[in-house]
Design a protein around this motif. Structure first.
Motif, mmCIF file in Angstrom:
data_model
loop_
_atom_site.group_PDB
_atom_site.id
_atom_site.type_symbol
_atom_site.label_atom_id
_atom_site.label_comp_id
_atom_site.label_asym_id
_atom_site.label_seq_id
_atom_site.Cartn_x
_atom_site.Cartn_y
_atom_site.Cartn_z
ATOM 1 N N TRP A 147 0.838 -1.194 0.000
ATOM 2 C CA TRP A 147 0.000 0.000 0.000
ATOM 3 C C TRP A 147 0.872 1.242 0.000
ATOM 4 O O TRP A 147 2.039 1.202 0.383
ATOM 5 C CB TRP A 147 -0.949 0.009 1.217
ATOM 6 N N SER A 148 0.247 2.347 -0.429
ATOM 7 C CA SER A 148 0.952 3.619 -0.475
ATOM 8 C C SER A 148 0.162 4.637 0.320
ATOM 9 O O SER A 148 -1.064 4.685 0.255
ATOM 10 C CB SER A 148 1.096 4.087 -1.927
ATOM 11 N N ARG A 149 0.878 5.457 1.094
ATOM 12 C CA ARG A 149 0.204 6.488 1.888
ATOM 13 C C ARG A 149 0.038 7.777 1.114
ATOM 14 O O ARG A 149 -0.867 8.563 1.385
ATOM 15 C CB ARG A 149 1.030 6.787 3.152
ATOM 16 N N ASN A 150 0.937 8.032 0.182
ATOM 17 C CA ASN A 150 0.943 9.360 -0.421
ATOM 18 C C ASN A 150 1.274 9.339 -1.900
ATOM 19 O O ASN A 150 1.660 10.363 -2.453
ATOM 20 C CB ASN A 150 1.991 10.231 0.299
ATOM 21 N N MET A 151 1.158 8.196 -2.550
ATOM 22 C CA MET A 151 1.471 8.006 -3.969
ATOM 23 C C MET A 151 2.951 8.171 -4.269
ATOM 24 O O MET A 151 3.359 8.137 -5.421
ATOM 25 C CB MET A 151 0.667 8.964 -4.848
ATOM 26 N N LYS A 152 3.773 8.361 -3.230
ATOM 27 C CA LYS A 152 5.213 8.480 -3.463
ATOM 28 C C LYS A 152 5.970 7.305 -2.868
ATOM 29 O O LYS A 152 7.087 7.014 -3.276
ATOM 30 C CB LYS A 152 5.739 9.765 -2.809
#
Lengths: 195, 433
Positions: B147-152
């Protein structure tokens, strides 16, 4: 510095403070050294932690434990030897840490304790040298050969794992012996605590 | 892609590879007083040195006294393993200077640094040692989730394998690469959300798939997981809506719906982070009675920021939580990942009966012969109906209207006492949104 004097030597306040501070540091490191040894033997597995475990005593070129005649030396010479041993120990502890990183990679506490011990030995050695310099005594006498660390590293890598464990035990033991010896020697300089 | 590859040492003892220092020289061993041969500072040598074996396999080992030790003989020597003396029937003299040992059906190593096999002289002194590594090769890691928290960034975790314990230190390495081009990369920040996890903090591309897998390696072999393919945008999650505490914050607000005893109104504000991105959010609400562990979930909340819960028990404290899912990023209709639930907010429905002194809305003072508060209420309701009802059909809607009228006209104590367990004033004021 005459350890035979009947009355305590009078020191300048800042030197007195430095001596107390260094003595306190040595006392603290003596406790940490005991903890390091406990952690080390636990991670190597039995028989390392068993009572009566007595592997052959190894002699590292240039560094051994305090000799039986150490207490008979003049205080300045004792402190010089303490400083020299403390100067050699960080490299040896680093070599043990690197080997333990291969043998016990999932033991972060042991690895951290070994890293801390190297740093603390270095700090104590510098502090002892500062005290010696302030007292007008040269810090460096015939100290350990720089090859001691190189010898341990290469021997560590080439020797079997059991021997590497024994070497590491020996280094941890030396660390404890020398910080304890340093604490004892410094106690004779602490005003009011002259033995 | 093979599920698992056994290492070179399977049934027989094997000396694991070890890096050599560039300064290595056999002569340096002499500074330790160590006889050359690898058993350390002892007068004997054990063979094999530091073998690696499978659980259940056998080991044949020897302890050989050095020939330069005068009068040395293997007579009286004995073995210990992890500090415990081995039965004498397991060893025998091969010759005057060599004691042999046969171990069968080995168990997994007790510590990751290896089991300590030691050869002792008759007086108990240590002559030589060797460390045994007994275990299993790693199984194929599986169940990778990311998973990604901030698209980075990207965080992944996995399960190590059905067998679990290998008794050997097993190294896990998370690898990733762009699907159609690029080189393999290795994740470097491990154990971020558990023992089998890794975090990739930056330099990730969007709108293009990555291939992700895990490699497990120990002394007995290696294994590789199946490849997971994903686009970072598809696994974005968001933090929960601003947390709700026992002091109700302004963002998640639960209130009564006038005097309606079976309803509560829930309102919340869209998380600020969502406003930066061109996507919609859908919400989910769950609620439970104060002393229950069973949550009821309201799924069809869609993109609105309020909801009315109905069918509740009167005079009951409820805990309510909200979460959101950022689906529809940049026009995509693919669902994201549900956020964590907000902290619970408590509210209670109005009580339908008025027990106790001074609390009774529906109990007239001086009381008529009492036959129960509900029946009294119904009697009053029917009397009211005769006066006001222009429709003979009885309905809950009419009953609700009457109750709301009763409460407004008598200003019930429940609204003044507050509704939170702490005794503070609640948020139940005014009509629901």
């Amino acid at each position: 510095m005459d350890p035979q004097a009947d009355s305590p030597v009078s020191f300048l306040p800042h030197l007195e403070a430095k001596i107390r501070q260094t003595h306190n540091l040595a006392r603290l490191l003596t406790k940490y050294a005991e903890q390091l040894l406990e952690e080390y033997v636990q991670q190597q597995g039995d028989p390392f932690g068993l009572p009566g475990f007595s592997p052959p005593r190894l002699s590292l070129a240039g560094l051994s434990g305090p000799s039986p005649s150490h207490m008979g030396l003049p205080l300045s010479e004792r402190l010089r030897q303490d400083a020299a041993a403390l100067d050699a120990l960080p490299g040896l502890l680093d070599a043990v840490r690197r080997r333990q990183a291969e043998l016990n990679p999932s033991s972060p506490r042991l690895l951290r304790n070994l890293e801390d011990a190297a740093r603390q030995a270095r700090a104590l050695g510098v502090a002892v040298e500062t005290v010696l310099a302030a007292l007008g005594s040269a810090a460096r006498g015939p100290g350990p050969e720089p090859a001691a660390t190189t010898a341990l590293s290469t021997a560590n890598n080439a020797a079997g794992i059991f021997s590497a464990k024994v070497l590491g035990l020996h280094v941890c033991g030396l660390y404890g012996e020398w910080v304890n010896r340093t604490e004892g020697d410094l106690s004779q300089l602490v005003p009011g605590d002259v033995a | 892609m093979p599920a698992g590859r056994p290492g070179p040492a399977a049934q027989s003892a094997r000396r694991p590879p070890r890096p050599l220092s560039s300064l290595w020289s056999p002569l340096l061993l002499c500074v330790l007083g160590v006889p050359r041969g690898g058993s350390g500072a002892h007068t004997a040598v054990i063979s094999p040195q530091d073998p690696t074996l499978l659980i259940g396999s056998s080991l044949q080992a020897t302890c050989s006294i050095h020939g330069d030790t005068p009068g040395a003989t293997a007579e009286g020597l004995y073995w210990t393993l992890n500090g415990r003396r081995l039965p004498s029937e397991l060893s025998h003299l091969l010759n005057t200077s060599t004691l042999a040992l046969a171990l069968a059906n080995l168990n997994g190593s007790r510590q990751q640094s290896g089991d300590n096999l030691v050869c002792h002289a008759q007086d108990g002194s240590i002559l030589a040692g060797s460390c045994l590594y007994v275990g299993l090769p790693p199984e194929k890691p599986f169940n990778i989730s990311c998973w990604s928290r901030n698209m980075k960034d990207l965080t992944c975790r996995w399960t190590p394998g059905t067998r679990g314990e290998t008794f050997l230190h097993t190294n896990y390495s998370l690898k990733y690469k762009l699907r159609w081009y690029g080189q393999d990369n290795t994740c470097e920040e491990y154990h971020t959300v558990g023992p089998h996890s890794c975090h990739i903090p930056k330099d990730l591309a969007l709108f293009t798939p990555y291939e992700i897998w895990v490699e497990a390696t120990n002394r007995l072999g290696s294994a590789r997981s199946d490849v997971l393919t994903l686009d970072v945008l598809d696994v974005v999650t968001r933090p929960a809506p601003p947390p709700v505490t026992t002091d109700p914050p302004p963002d998640v607000h639960v209130s009564r719906v006038g005097g309606l005893e079976d309803q509560l109104s829930v309102r919340w504000v869209s998380p600020p982070a969502l406003k930066d991105f061109l996507f919609q959010a859908k919400y989910q609400i769950r609620y439970r009675v104060e002393d229950s562990v069973d949550w009821k979930v309201v799924d069809d909340v869609s993109n609105q920021t309020s909801c009315r819960l109905a069918g509740l028990k009167p005079g009951t404290v409820y805990f309510v939580q909200v979460r959101c899912n950022p689906f529809g990023i940049y026009g995509s209709k693919k669902a994201g990942i549900w956020s964590e639930w907000s902290h619970p907010t408590a509210a209670s429905t109005p009580r339908s009966e008025r027990p106790g002194p001074g609390g009774g809305v529906c109990e007239p003072r001086g009381g008529e012969p009492s036959s129960g508060p509900v029946r009294r209420e119904l009697k009053q309701f029917l009397g009211w109906l005769k006066k006001h009802a222009y429709c003979s059909n009885l309905s809950f809607r009419l009953y609700d209207q009457w109750r709301a009228w009763m409460q407004k006209s008598h200003k019930t104590r429940n609204q003044d006492e507050g509704i939170l367990p702490s005794g503070r004033r609640g948020t139940a004021r005014g009509p629901a949104g």
